[in-house]
Design an enzyme around this catalytic site. Structure first.
Site, PDB file in Angstrom:
ATOM      1  N   ARG A  40      20.884   3.495   2.406  1.00  0.00           N
ATOM      2  CA  ARG A  40      20.567   2.653   3.544  1.00  0.00           C
ATOM      3  C   ARG A  40      21.690   2.654   4.573  1.00  0.00           C
ATOM      4  O   ARG A  40      21.692   1.849   5.499  1.00  0.00           O
ATOM      5  CB  ARG A  40      20.387   1.242   3.029  1.00  0.00           C
ATOM      6  CG  ARG A  40      19.203   0.524   3.623  1.00  0.00           C
ATOM      7  CD  ARG A  40      19.003  -0.715   2.772  1.00  0.00           C
ATOM      8  NE  ARG A  40      18.082  -1.630   3.292  1.00  0.00           N
ATOM      9  CZ  ARG A  40      16.911  -1.937   2.738  1.00  0.00           C
ATOM     10  NH1 ARG A  40      16.516  -1.313   1.653  1.00  0.00           N
ATOM     11  NH2 ARG A  40      16.155  -2.853   3.248  1.00  0.00           N
ATOM     12  N   ARG A  55       8.959 -13.967  -0.391  1.00  0.00           N
ATOM     13  CA  ARG A  55      10.391 -13.704  -0.587  1.00  0.00           C
ATOM     14  C   ARG A  55      11.235 -14.618   0.288  1.00  0.00           C
ATOM     15  O   ARG A  55      10.873 -14.884   1.429  1.00  0.00           O
ATOM     16  CB  ARG A  55      10.688 -12.246  -0.216  1.00  0.00           C
ATOM     17  CG  ARG A  55      10.678 -11.315  -1.397  1.00  0.00           C
ATOM     18  CD  ARG A  55      10.741  -9.881  -0.990  1.00  0.00           C
ATOM     19  NE  ARG A  55      11.829  -9.551  -0.067  1.00  0.00           N
ATOM     20  CZ  ARG A  55      12.068  -8.335   0.394  1.00  0.00           C
ATOM     21  NH1 ARG A  55      11.286  -7.331   0.023  1.00  0.00           N
ATOM     22  NH2 ARG A  55      13.053  -8.104   1.208  1.00  0.00           N
ATOM     23  N   ARG A  79      17.705  -8.231   9.698  1.00  0.00           N
ATOM     24  CA  ARG A  79      17.421  -7.016   8.915  1.00  0.00           C
ATOM     25  C   ARG A  79      17.017  -5.860   9.819  1.00  0.00           C
ATOM     26  O   ARG A  79      17.359  -4.702   9.565  1.00  0.00           O
ATOM     27  CB  ARG A  79      16.338  -7.305   7.874  1.00  0.00           C
ATOM     28  CG  ARG A  79      16.917  -8.066   6.682  1.00  0.00           C
ATOM     29  CD  ARG A  79      15.872  -8.841   5.910  1.00  0.00           C
ATOM     30  NE  ARG A  79      14.830  -8.013   5.348  1.00  0.00           N
ATOM     31  CZ  ARG A  79      13.619  -8.465   5.000  1.00  0.00           C
ATOM     32  NH1 ARG A  79      13.314  -9.725   5.152  1.00  0.00           N
ATOM     33  NH2 ARG A  79      12.741  -7.646   4.480  1.00  0.00           N
ATOM     34  N   LYS A  90       7.365   0.820   2.523  1.00  0.00           N
ATOM     35  CA  LYS A  90       8.048   1.663   1.527  1.00  0.00           C
ATOM     36  C   LYS A  90       7.584   1.322   0.105  1.00  0.00           C
ATOM     37  O   LYS A  90       7.223   2.198  -0.661  1.00  0.00           O
ATOM     38  CB  LYS A  90       9.574   1.478   1.615  1.00  0.00           C
ATOM     39  CG  LYS A  90      10.169   1.849   2.960  1.00  0.00           C
ATOM     40  CD  LYS A  90      11.684   1.662   2.972  1.00  0.00           C
ATOM     41  CE  LYS A  90      12.140   0.215   2.884  1.00  0.00           C
ATOM     42  NZ  LYS A  90      11.754  -0.625   4.047  1.00  0.00           N
ATOM     43  N   ARG A 138       3.689 -10.912   4.152  1.00  0.00           N
ATOM     44  CA  ARG A 138       3.866 -10.299   2.816  1.00  0.00           C
ATOM     45  C   ARG A 138       3.893 -11.368   1.725  1.00  0.00           C
ATOM     46  O   ARG A 138       4.547 -12.379   1.859  1.00  0.00           O
ATOM     47  CB  ARG A 138       5.160  -9.490   2.797  1.00  0.00           C
ATOM     48  CG  ARG A 138       5.545  -9.020   1.392  1.00  0.00           C
ATOM     49  CD  ARG A 138       6.505  -7.865   1.403  1.00  0.00           C
ATOM     50  NE  ARG A 138       7.754  -8.127   2.078  1.00  0.00           N
ATOM     51  CZ  ARG A 138       8.661  -7.184   2.365  1.00  0.00           C
ATOM     52  NH1 ARG A 138       8.425  -5.924   2.038  1.00  0.00           N
ATOM     53  NH2 ARG A 138       9.775  -7.500   2.971  1.00  0.00           N
TER      54      ARG A 138
HETATM   55  P1  ADP Z   1      12.714  -4.400   2.727  1.00  0.00           P
HETATM   56  O1  ADP Z   1      11.849  -3.610   1.798  1.00  0.00           O
HETATM   57  O2  ADP Z   1      11.964  -5.506   3.377  1.00  0.00           O
HETATM   58  O3  ADP Z   1      13.489  -3.576   3.678  1.00  0.00           O
HETATM   59  P2  ADP Z   1      14.437  -4.628   0.441  1.00  0.00           P
HETATM   60  O4  ADP Z   1      13.713  -5.283  -0.677  1.00  0.00           O
HETATM   61  O5  ADP Z   1      14.549  -3.161   0.397  1.00  0.00           O
HETATM   62  O6  ADP Z   1      13.784  -5.122   1.805  1.00  0.00           O
HETATM   63  O7  ADP Z   1      15.910  -5.238   0.583  1.00  0.00           O
HETATM   64  C1  ADP Z   1      16.151  -6.617   0.601  1.00  0.00           C
HETATM   65  C2  ADP Z   1      17.645  -6.857   0.797  1.00  0.00           C
HETATM   66  O8  ADP Z   1      18.373  -6.302  -0.311  1.00  0.00           O
HETATM   67  C3  ADP Z   1      18.254  -6.200   2.029  1.00  0.00           C
HETATM   68  O9  ADP Z   1      18.105  -7.005   3.190  1.00  0.00           O
HETATM   69  C4  ADP Z   1      19.718  -6.077   1.600  1.00  0.00           C
HETATM   70  O10 ADP Z   1      20.395  -7.329   1.694  1.00  0.00           O
HETATM   71  C5  ADP Z   1      19.593  -5.730   0.123  1.00  0.00           C
HETATM   72  N1  ADP Z   1      19.542  -4.268  -0.099  1.00  0.00           N
HETATM   73  C6  ADP Z   1      18.480  -3.530  -0.481  1.00  0.00           C
HETATM   74  N2  ADP Z   1      18.797  -2.229  -0.584  1.00  0.00           N
HETATM   75  C7  ADP Z   1      20.116  -2.130  -0.253  1.00  0.00           C
HETATM   76  C8  ADP Z   1      21.037  -1.049  -0.154  1.00  0.00           C
HETATM   77  N3  ADP Z   1      20.685   0.221  -0.410  1.00  0.00           N
HETATM   78  N4  ADP Z   1      22.307  -1.332   0.237  1.00  0.00           N
HETATM   79  C9  ADP Z   1      22.695  -2.592   0.508  1.00  0.00           C
HETATM   80  N5  ADP Z   1      21.871  -3.647   0.437  1.00  0.00           N
HETATM   81  C10 ADP Z   1      20.595  -3.443   0.062  1.00  0.00           C
HETATM   82  P1  ADP Z   2       8.799  -2.391   2.725  1.00  0.00           P
HETATM   83  O1  ADP Z   2       8.980  -2.095   1.256  1.00  0.00           O
HETATM   84  O2  ADP Z   2       9.032  -1.188   3.580  1.00  0.00           O
HETATM   85  O3  ADP Z   2       9.587  -3.569   3.176  1.00  0.00           O
HETATM   86  P2  ADP Z   2       6.080  -3.258   1.964  1.00  0.00           P
HETATM   87  O4  ADP Z   2       5.498  -2.099   1.239  1.00  0.00           O
HETATM   88  O5  ADP Z   2       6.511  -4.422   1.162  1.00  0.00           O
HETATM   89  O6  ADP Z   2       7.269  -2.753   2.964  1.00  0.00           O
HETATM   90  O7  ADP Z   2       5.015  -3.712   3.076  1.00  0.00           O
HETATM   91  C1  ADP Z   2       5.264  -4.831   3.930  1.00  0.00           C
HETATM   92  C2  ADP Z   2       3.980  -5.675   4.052  1.00  0.00           C
HETATM   93  O8  ADP Z   2       3.040  -4.988   4.876  1.00  0.00           O
HETATM   94  C3  ADP Z   2       3.266  -5.943   2.732  1.00  0.00           C
HETATM   95  O9  ADP Z   2       2.707  -7.223   2.789  1.00  0.00           O
HETATM   96  C4  ADP Z   2       2.192  -4.859   2.670  1.00  0.00           C
HETATM   97  O10 ADP Z   2       1.049  -5.303   1.942  1.00  0.00           O
HETATM   98  C5  ADP Z   2       1.841  -4.658   4.141  1.00  0.00           C
HETATM   99  N1  ADP Z   2       1.560  -3.257   4.499  1.00  0.00           N
HETATM  100  C6  ADP Z   2       2.090  -2.125   3.956  1.00  0.00           C
HETATM  101  N2  ADP Z   2       1.617  -1.025   4.586  1.00  0.00           N
HETATM  102  C7  ADP Z   2       0.783  -1.483   5.579  1.00  0.00           C
HETATM  103  C8  ADP Z   2      -0.023  -0.829   6.587  1.00  0.00           C
HETATM  104  N3  ADP Z   2      -0.049   0.505   6.715  1.00  0.00           N
HETATM  105  N4  ADP Z   2      -0.759  -1.612   7.399  1.00  0.00           N
HETATM  106  C9  ADP Z   2      -0.715  -2.964   7.305  1.00  0.00           C
HETATM  107  N5  ADP Z   2       0.019  -3.633   6.367  1.00  0.00           N
HETATM  108  C10 ADP Z   2       0.749  -2.903   5.513  1.00  0.00           C
END
Ligand code: ADP
Ligand code: ADP
Ligand code: ZN
Length: 212
Positions: A88, A154, A165, A13, A122
């Site tokens: 979410r 992270r 998660r 994302k 990541r």
């Molecule tokens: P990822 O991209 O790996 O899914 P995020 O950075 O979006 O992780 O989110 C990290 C954490 O922040 C989540 O596990 C949750 O605890 C919190 N979080 C993020 N977005 C939301 C949301 N819309 N509602 C509630 N908690 C959230």
């Molecule tokens: P999210 O915000 O959904 O949690 P990220 O954009 O942070 O996901 O991506 C998660 C990890 O996977 C990062 O380290 C990113 O560089 C890598 N990544 C993202 N898209 C791809 C893909 N299509 N193939 C392989 N690795 C990817």
């Protein structure tokens, strides 16, 4: 144009939202980034949110909704935005419906087995850039291409937290798919491909929805 991007943790994302931001000149609003910055500042919101984030649970709605309400009211949101990680849960989707109407909701669909690899590899930079040890490495090992700062992992990108998660995603976030599908604004993108191919599919979906 108002877009929401969602998918399981590690789906890409943040990576894809960065491309859309650049292409459409609209801000990327990531609830995860906003919450992490509150935790870093040790604000009241940050202190309350930290425990939930460390356990991989959703931060309660009353905290997230007011944070998002004020962010969406900012001046830079006037001509649209891309939401990354919000809504979410069904309750957040309904609260958002009261506030605005989204033009497009994109789901990045990725098989569970790849997600653990994506998340454990990541690496982040404090400037907002995201890398991956194997799939998207920086030019110089451990340093950001954009700003030269040292990359970090992270706190919640550890295997134990990731499992929780993923469970939260299945149980609390997936029901949103049905909600937006009924409204006819949902597009599902195959995320089991390389970053560039996914980007092309997303830009095509944005174009079809009248955004580029
Ligand atoms: P990822 O991209 O790996 O899914 P995020 O950075 O979006 O992780 O989110 C990290 C954490 O922040 C989540 O596990 C949750 O605890 C919190 N979080 C993020 N977005 C939301 C949301 N819309 N509602 C509630 N908690 C959230
Ligand atoms: P999210 O915000 O959904 O949690 P990220 O954009 O942070 O996901 O991506 C998660 C990890 O996977 C990062 O380290 C990113 O560089 C890598 N990544 C993202 N898209 C791809 C893909 N299509 N193939 C392989 N690795 C990817
Ligand atoms: Zn950087």
């Amino acid at each position: 144009m108002k877009i929401a991007l969602f998918g399981p943790p590690g789906a890409g994302k943040g990576t894809q939202a960065a491309f859309i931001t650049e292409r459409l000149s609209i801000p990327q609003i990531s609830t995860g980034d906003l919450l992490r910055s509150e935790v870093k500042k040790a604000s009241i919101l940050g202190q309350e949110a930290k425990g939930y984030m460390d356990r991989g649970e959703l931060v309660p709605d009353e905290l997230v909704l007011s944070m998002m309400g004020s962010r969406l009211a900012s001046e830079d949101c006037a001509s649209g935005y891309i939401l990354d990680g919000y809504p979410r849960s069904l309750s957040q989707a309904k609260a958002l419906d009261e506030l605005i109407s989204l033009d497009l909701v994109i789901v990045i669909d990725v098989e569970g087995s790849s997600l653990i690899d994506r998340i454990t590899g990541r690496r982040m930079c404090r400037c907002g850039a995201t890398y991956h040890l194997r799939f998207a490495p920086p030019n110089v090992n451990g340093l950001c291409d954009r700003c030269g700062q040292e990359l970090y992992q992270r706190d919640d990108d550890k295997e134990e937290t990731i499992r929780s998660r993923l469970k939260v995603y299945r149980e609390q976030t997936m029901p949103i798919i049905d909600h937006y599908s009924k409204k006819g604004i949902l597009r599902t993108i195959d995320g089991n491909r390389g970053i560039d191919r996914i980007k092309d599919s997303i830009l095509e979906a944005v174009m079809k929805a009248g955004g580029v």
